[in-house]
Scaffold this active site. Structure first.
Site, short mmCIF file in Angstrom:
data_model
loop_
_atom_site.label_atom_id
_atom_site.label_comp_id
_atom_site.label_asym_id
_atom_site.label_seq_id
_atom_site.Cartn_x
_atom_site.Cartn_y
_atom_site.Cartn_z
N HIS A 1 0.84 -1.19 0.00
CA HIS A 1 0.00 0.00 0.00
C HIS A 1 0.89 1.25 0.00
O HIS A 1 1.86 1.34 0.75
CB HIS A 1 -0.91 0.01 1.23
CG HIS A 1 -2.06 -0.95 1.12
ND1 HIS A 1 -3.19 -0.68 0.38
CD2 HIS A 1 -2.24 -2.19 1.63
CE1 HIS A 1 -4.02 -1.70 0.45
NE2 HIS A 1 -3.47 -2.64 1.20
N LYS B 1 -1.04 10.66 1.85
CA LYS B 1 -0.20 10.17 0.77
C LYS B 1 -0.73 10.62 -0.59
O LYS B 1 0.02 11.15 -1.42
CB LYS B 1 -0.12 8.63 0.82
CG LYS B 1 0.46 8.07 2.10
CD LYS B 1 0.62 6.57 2.03
CE LYS B 1 -0.72 5.85 1.94
NZ LYS B 1 -1.53 6.03 3.17
N ARG C 1 17.82 15.76 12.25
CA ARG C 1 17.79 17.15 11.79
C ARG C 1 19.00 17.50 10.94
O ARG C 1 19.03 18.56 10.33
CB ARG C 1 17.70 18.10 12.99
CG ARG C 1 16.49 17.84 13.87
CD ARG C 1 16.40 18.79 15.03
NE ARG C 1 16.21 20.16 14.59
CZ ARG C 1 16.08 21.18 15.44
NH1 ARG C 1 16.13 20.98 16.75
NH2 ARG C 1 15.92 22.41 14.98
N ASP D 1 -2.48 3.94 -4.19
CA ASP D 1 -3.14 3.04 -3.24
C ASP D 1 -2.46 1.68 -3.13
O ASP D 1 -2.05 1.28 -2.04
CB ASP D 1 -4.62 2.86 -3.58
CG ASP D 1 -5.35 2.10 -2.48
OD1 ASP D 1 -5.12 2.43 -1.30
OD2 ASP D 1 -6.14 1.19 -2.79
#
Length: 319
Positions: free
Chosen positions: A137, A158, A243, A176
């Site tokens: 998916h 998404k 980061r 999908d």
């Protein structure tokens, strides 16, 4: 052989001249076999499940056998369940050979390609057919030439992210559910599971939309190599996110390692722009430039320079 796509059939340029009833014979192995040893009468370890490829050498030896009336090896060869025989260089086998092959329902095919070219193309086609496959998916898009598989929990955004990328000129491969195949042991090729409903997207509150009709054929691709996986997740304040970018994460799909980027989602973050930057940064890495490592080395070099100059100065020095 009947299951080959039209494009694959055209690339092989195959023409059946005998054994039409056997065109539905199953091909279970992606390897090829040159039947020189079999024609000479050596039947130990016969690779009969493979496609039998006859080049100029095998054809010349075949003619010699037929001229001498030595049909035994040929007849015994066709007692095995051969998927098919292919003659390269546009060679048409003798009528006697076709007559011997007819009872076995073994298709006899001819192609104008050379043996080497035919082998390369056949191996490419068969590798795609027999490649291990899995369905995941997510949404597969191409961003600046980089295949990105966007994954994450349902409702994280998404499809909306992919839609914004398409609006910005990038291309959709599948939405999908993405079918992923491992080709040649190290390449992951993604495509839509169902061609009939491919290049459609489900947007909550809007419904099903046809990307091809809305944005044109330039906004889609049939397949694309997956070069990066982006995991979208809800922002977790207790989780320490990278980061600097010096920590390289990877995920494994069908035993192939793929770079993984975890992107936290919360209001105010422009995820499509972040994905565009990630794609360009991935291209730089493949070209040998790692931004985070370069920055880290520059900082370390600056710290070393400051540490080297420190003993020569006192806090009360005035100029």
């Amino acid at each position: 052989m009947l299951k080959l796509d039209l494009k694959e059939r055209d690339s092989l340029d195959l023409r059946c001249i005998a054994g039409h009833h056997g065109l539905a014979n199953p091909i279970t192995i992606s390897d090829l076999n040159r039947p020189g040893l079999v024609l000479s009468g050596f039947f130990d370890f016969v690779a009969y499940r493979r496609i039998q490829l006859f080049g100029r050498g095998e054809h010349a030896y075949l003619l010699a056998l037929l001229e001498q009336g030595r049909y035994g090896a040929i007849e015994k060869m066709f007692t095995f369940d051969l998927p098919c025989c292919i003659f390269s260089h546009g060679i048409t086998p003798p009528e006697k050979f076709l007559h011997l092959a007819e009872p076995s329902s073994c298709p006899i095919l001819v192609t104008r390609l050379t043996s080497s070219e035919l082998s390369l193309r056949l191996m490419r086609v068969l590798s795609n057919i027999f490649a291990p496959t899995i369905a995941l998916h997510g949404v597969l898009v191409e961003v600046y030439g980089v295949g990105i598989l966007i994954s994450g929990d349902s409702g994280v955004g998404k499809s909306e992210t992919a839609l914004e990328l398409i609006e910005r000129g990038h291309r959709l491969v599948a939405d999908d559910l993405v079918e992923i195949s491992c080709v040649n042991g190290n390449s992951l090729i993604g495509r839509g599971v169902h061609k009939s409903i491919g290049h459609h997207m489900e947007i909550r509150g809007l419904g099903i939309i046809n990307i091809t009709q809305l944005y044109g054929v330039g906004s889609i691709r049939e397949r694309k190599e997956i070069q990066m996986v982006v995991q979208l997740e809800e922002w977790n304040s207790s989780k320490a996110y990278d980061r600097l970018g010096t920590q390289e994460l990877n995920t494994t799909i069908l035993d192939v390692s793929v770079p993984l980027i975890e992107i936290p989602v919360r209001p105010g973050r422009n995820i499509p722009i972040i994905l565009e930057t990630a794609a360009m940064n991935e291209r730089l890495k493949r070209m040998g430039y790692f931004s985070a490592k370069e920055f880290n080395q520059s900082v370390l070099k600056l710290m070393e320079q400051n540490a080297a100059h420190a003993p020569y100065y006192r806090p009360d020095d005035t100029y």
